[in-house]
Design a protein around this motif. Structure first.
Motif, PDB file in Angstrom:
ATOM      1  N   PHE A   1      24.716 -21.688  56.885  1.00 40.12           N
ATOM      2  CA  PHE A   1      24.698 -20.302  56.429  1.00 40.12           C
ATOM      3  C   PHE A   1      25.814 -20.125  55.406  1.00 40.12           C
ATOM      4  O   PHE A   1      26.959 -20.520  55.669  1.00 40.12           O
ATOM      5  N   GLY A   2      25.491 -19.520  54.272  1.00 39.88           N
ATOM      6  CA  GLY A   2      26.498 -19.278  53.244  1.00 39.88           C
ATOM      7  C   GLY A   2      27.063 -17.875  53.353  1.00 39.88           C
ATOM      8  O   GLY A   2      28.054 -17.622  54.042  1.00 39.88           O
ATOM      9  N   THR A   3      26.378 -16.955  52.668  1.00 36.77           N
ATOM     10  CA  THR A   3      26.896 -15.587  52.580  1.00 36.77           C
ATOM     11  C   THR A   3      27.143 -14.947  53.948  1.00 36.77           C
ATOM     12  O   THR A   3      28.066 -14.151  54.089  1.00 36.77           O
ATOM     13  N   LEU A   4      26.337 -15.296  54.957  1.00 35.29           N
ATOM     14  CA  LEU A   4      26.563 -14.669  56.274  1.00 35.29           C
ATOM     15  C   LEU A   4      27.922 -15.102  56.845  1.00 35.29           C
ATOM     16  O   LEU A   4      28.623 -14.291  57.455  1.00 35.29           O
ATOM     17  N   PHE A   5      28.311 -16.371  56.634  1.00 38.06           N
ATOM     18  CA  PHE A   5      29.640 -16.805  57.116  1.00 38.06           C
ATOM     19  C   PHE A   5      30.754 -16.250  56.236  1.00 38.06           C
ATOM     20  O   PHE A   5      31.866 -15.985  56.713  1.00 38.06           O
ATOM     21  N   LEU A   6      30.446 -16.088  54.937  1.00 42.81           N
ATOM     22  CA  LEU A   6      31.457 -15.514  54.045  1.00 42.81           C
ATOM     23  C   LEU A   6      31.887 -14.145  54.562  1.00 42.81           C
ATOM     24  O   LEU A   6      33.069 -13.824  54.624  1.00 42.81           O
ATOM     25  N   ALA A   7      30.889 -13.347  54.978  1.00 45.22           N
ATOM     26  CA  ALA A   7      31.176 -11.959  55.365  1.00 45.22           C
ATOM     27  C   ALA A   7      31.430 -11.785  56.860  1.00 45.22           C
ATOM     28  O   ALA A   7      31.911 -10.729  57.273  1.00 45.22           O
ATOM     29  N   ASN A   8      31.100 -12.825  57.653  1.00 46.33           N
ATOM     30  CA  ASN A   8      31.222 -12.690  59.114  1.00 46.33           C
ATOM     31  C   ASN A   8      31.942 -13.907  59.671  1.00 46.33           C
ATOM     32  O   ASN A   8      31.302 -14.908  60.013  1.00 46.33           O
ATOM     33  N   PRO A   9      33.274 -13.824  59.753  1.00 44.21           N
ATOM     34  CA  PRO A   9      34.022 -14.994  60.218  1.00 44.21           C
ATOM     35  C   PRO A   9      33.620 -15.433  61.627  1.00 44.21           C
ATOM     36  O   PRO A   9      33.728 -16.607  61.956  1.00 44.21           O
ATOM     37  N   ASP A  10      33.139 -14.494  62.433  1.00 41.70           N
ATOM     38  CA  ASP A  10      32.740 -14.790  63.819  1.00 41.70           C
ATOM     39  C   ASP A  10      31.218 -14.765  63.961  1.00 41.70           C
ATOM     40  O   ASP A  10      30.683 -14.240  64.944  1.00 41.70           O
ATOM     41  N   LEU A  11      30.516 -15.353  63.008  1.00 41.49           N
ATOM     42  CA  LEU A  11      29.048 -15.286  62.989  1.00 41.49           C
ATOM     43  C   LEU A  11      28.395 -15.777  64.292  1.00 41.49           C
ATOM     44  O   LEU A  11      27.481 -15.110  64.806  1.00 41.49           O
ATOM     45  N   PRO A  12      28.820 -16.924  64.872  1.00 38.29           N
ATOM     46  CA  PRO A  12      28.169 -17.357  66.121  1.00 38.29           C
ATOM     47  C   PRO A  12      28.287 -16.304  67.231  1.00 38.29           C
ATOM     48  O   PRO A  12      27.322 -16.045  67.946  1.00 38.29           O
ATOM     49  N   GLU A  13      29.438 -15.670  67.328  1.00 41.17           N
ATOM     50  CA  GLU A  13      29.629 -14.638  68.360  1.00 41.17           C
ATOM     51  C   GLU A  13      28.705 -13.444  68.092  1.00 41.17           C
ATOM     52  O   GLU A  13      28.121 -12.864  69.001  1.00 41.17           O
ATOM     53  N   ARG A  14      28.560 -13.092  66.839  1.00 41.51           N
ATOM     54  CA  ARG A  14      27.677 -11.970  66.480  1.00 41.51           C
ATOM     55  C   ARG A  14      26.215 -12.303  66.805  1.00 41.51           C
ATOM     56  O   ARG A  14      25.465 -11.446  67.279  1.00 41.51           O
ATOM     57  N   PHE A  15      25.790 -13.548  66.539  1.00 42.74           N
ATOM     58  CA  PHE A  15      24.425 -13.949  66.893  1.00 42.74           C
ATOM     59  C   PHE A  15      24.243 -13.888  68.409  1.00 42.74           C
ATOM     60  O   PHE A  15      23.221 -13.420  68.906  1.00 42.74           O
ATOM     61  N   LYS A  16      25.261 -14.392  69.112  1.00 43.99           N
ATOM     62  CA  LYS A  16      25.175 -14.450  70.575  1.00 43.99           C
ATOM     63  C   LYS A  16      24.994 -13.053  71.166  1.00 43.99           C
ATOM     64  O   LYS A  16      24.183 -12.843  72.069  1.00 43.99           O
ATOM     65  N   SER A  17      25.754 -12.097  70.636  1.00 45.88           N
ATOM     66  CA  SER A  17      25.736 -10.761  71.247  1.00 45.88           C
ATOM     67  C   SER A  17      24.857  -9.780  70.463  1.00 45.88           C
ATOM     68  O   SER A  17      24.901  -8.577  70.723  1.00 45.88           O
ATOM     69  N   ASP A  18      24.086 -10.305  69.508  1.00 44.37           N
ATOM     70  CA  ASP A  18      23.228  -9.447  68.686  1.00 44.37           C
ATOM     71  C   ASP A  18      24.005  -8.297  68.052  1.00 44.37           C
ATOM     72  O   ASP A  18      23.490  -7.178  67.931  1.00 44.37           O
ATOM     73  N   ALA A  19      25.207  -8.590  67.632  1.00 44.13           N
ATOM     74  CA  ALA A  19      26.061  -7.556  67.026  1.00 44.13           C
ATOM     75  C   ALA A  19      25.654  -7.349  65.569  1.00 44.13           C
ATOM     76  O   ALA A  19      25.099  -8.249  64.937  1.00 44.13           O
ATOM     77  N   PRO A  20      25.936  -6.177  65.018  1.00 46.77           N
ATOM     78  CA  PRO A  20      25.645  -5.971  63.592  1.00 46.77           C
ATOM     79  C   PRO A  20      26.490  -6.885  62.715  1.00 46.77           C
ATOM     80  O   PRO A  20      27.556  -7.350  63.137  1.00 46.77           O
ATOM     81  N   LEU A  21      25.998  -7.141  61.498  1.00 45.04           N
ATOM     82  CA  LEU A  21      26.695  -8.051  60.586  1.00 45.04           C
ATOM     83  C   LEU A  21      27.412  -7.267  59.486  1.00 45.04           C
ATOM     84  O   LEU A  21      26.904  -6.248  59.015  1.00 45.04           O
TER      85      LEU A  21
END
Ligand SMILES: Cc1cc2nc3c(=O)[nH]c(=O)nc-3n(C[C@H](O)[C@H](O)[C@H](O)COP(=O)(O)O)c2cc1C
Length: 359
Positions: free
Chosen positions: A316-336
């Motif tokens: 993932f490019g831009t999603l990691f750029l903007a979301n340093p904790d992307l795996p945690e956000r996917f896990k908890s279905d948190a907004p990006l």
């Protein structure tokens, strides 16, 4: 969720299958040295199973754009050591992406020297970001056989430097219209020697660089990124399916860890004669090494791609750029967080290390 499952990649044990793809951020200094903000930026993203650095110049000659980092001076290597140390101290893994820009550069940022490329063919229909603003591309110089040999050695030395700097491996940037991909494309390569003409000749440079990297640091620490149908940088191949099928067949004979396979982007339509095939299905299923799928994935499409079974990881490019904790956000279905395009290239902390974590 498959994205969050562990996986072994070469010699590396990854905590999940979510890779941060390489992203140039143009925040090095004039000497290609990264600073404390870069240490912080990569350290913030250690929850990725694996981080690919931004593209790193293998030599002064490889330079295309201002404020991009290098890995060929002792000061550059020393600066990267701080990044790898911090990433490792925080439980992350990080691979250096090795870069030669070829014709995607400008003499303004190359001490007045024109870029080198397979043939003297400028990029059409695009302009280049230089330290003096946006400029038309210049006609590059045709790289000589001696310069090709030197460039291959520079890749090997840069790979050794990357290991000295503490990186967990190296990735050959053979995507997005930079030098390795230029050799494969008729729009950039009209040579009549052993590096041009037939498909095997046009693939020779990439294969020789891969062999050099493997002998420099060992195959289990080497990967490659390719983007067969992505025309960015005016990459137009007469028969991209045939050229990349040949390349993949030859790569299959080499012993290395992974191929990061980047799909075309809807923002850069393919030429009319290109096949409509999905790149992961077409090339991914031929590839013997582990496949990392890239471009345009989110949680649902990344998970669906892993379910198909060809790709074992997603970058993932831009999603990691903007979301340093992307795996945690996917896990908890948190907004990006939304990426801010204005701060992607150049600048300081804003848009670099200030994207918020989940509370
Ligand atoms: C700001 C920015 C810089 C990039 N720089 C690089 C780079 O240095 N090397 C590279 O291989 N790809 C680079 N890319 C492409 C990304 O690695 C990735 O392939 C692309 O963004 C598609 O993935 P995504 O849809 O998940 O963002 C860059 C992309 C962005 C947004």
């Amino acid at each position: 969720m498959k994205l969050l499952e562990k996986i072994q990649l070469g010699s590396l044990a990854l905590k999940n299958r979510m890779v941060m793809s390489a992203m140039t951020r143009s925040r090095a200094d004039q000497n290609g040295i990264v600073g404390d903000l870069t240490v912080q930026y990569y350290t913030q993203r250690v929850s990725a199973g694996l981080i690919f650095t931004e593209a790193i110049r293998i030599s002064e000659e490889a330079t295309g754009s201002p404020l991009t980092p290098g890995i060929y001076t002792s000061d550059q290597i020393g600066a990267w050591k701080k990044v790898t140390q911090s990433v490792h101290d925080h439980g992350g893994l990080i691979i250096a992406q090795l870069w030669h820009t070829g014709r995607v550069g400008h003499s303004i940022d190359r001490n007045g020297k024109l870029p080198l490329a397979p043939s003297a063919l400028p990029i059409q229909g695009m302009q280049h970001f230089t330290s003096q603003g946006i400029k038309d591309y210049e006609t590059p110089l045709e790289i000589t056989i001696d310069e090709i040999r030197q460039t291959i050695k520079d890749y090997g030395q840069a790979a050794k430097n990357a290991i000295e700097a503490g990186f967990d491996g190296v990735e050959l940037h053979a995507a997005n219209g930079y030098l390795p991909s230029q050799f494969l494309a008729e729009s950039a390569n009209q040579r009549t020697d052993e590096y041009g003409g037939s498909i095997p000749n046009k693939a020779r440079f990439v294969l020789e660089v891969m062999q050099e990297l493997i002998s420099a640091v060992g195959g289990d620490r080497v990967g490659i990124k390719i983007s067969p149908f992505h025309p960015y940088g005016n990459m137009i191949l007469d028969n991209p399916a045939a050229s990349y099928t040949y390349l993949v067949e030859q790569l299959n004979k080499l012993n290395f860890a992974y191929v990061e396979l980047m799909k075309r982007s809807p923002f850069f339509p393919s030429p009319a004669h290109y096949p409509a095939d999905d790149e992961i299905e077409l090339f991914g299923s031929m590839i013997q090494q582990t496949v990392i799928a890239n471009a345009g994935y989110d949680k649902a499409s990344g998970e669906a791609e892993l379910e198909k079974g060809v790709a074992k990881l997603i970058s993932f490019g831009t999603l990691f750029l903007a979301n340093p904790d992307l795996p945690e956000r996917f896990k908890s279905d948190a907004p990006l967080n939304e990426p801010d395009r204005a701060t992607m290239f150049g600048g300081g902390a804003a848009g670099y290390v200030d994207y918020p974590f989940l509370l």
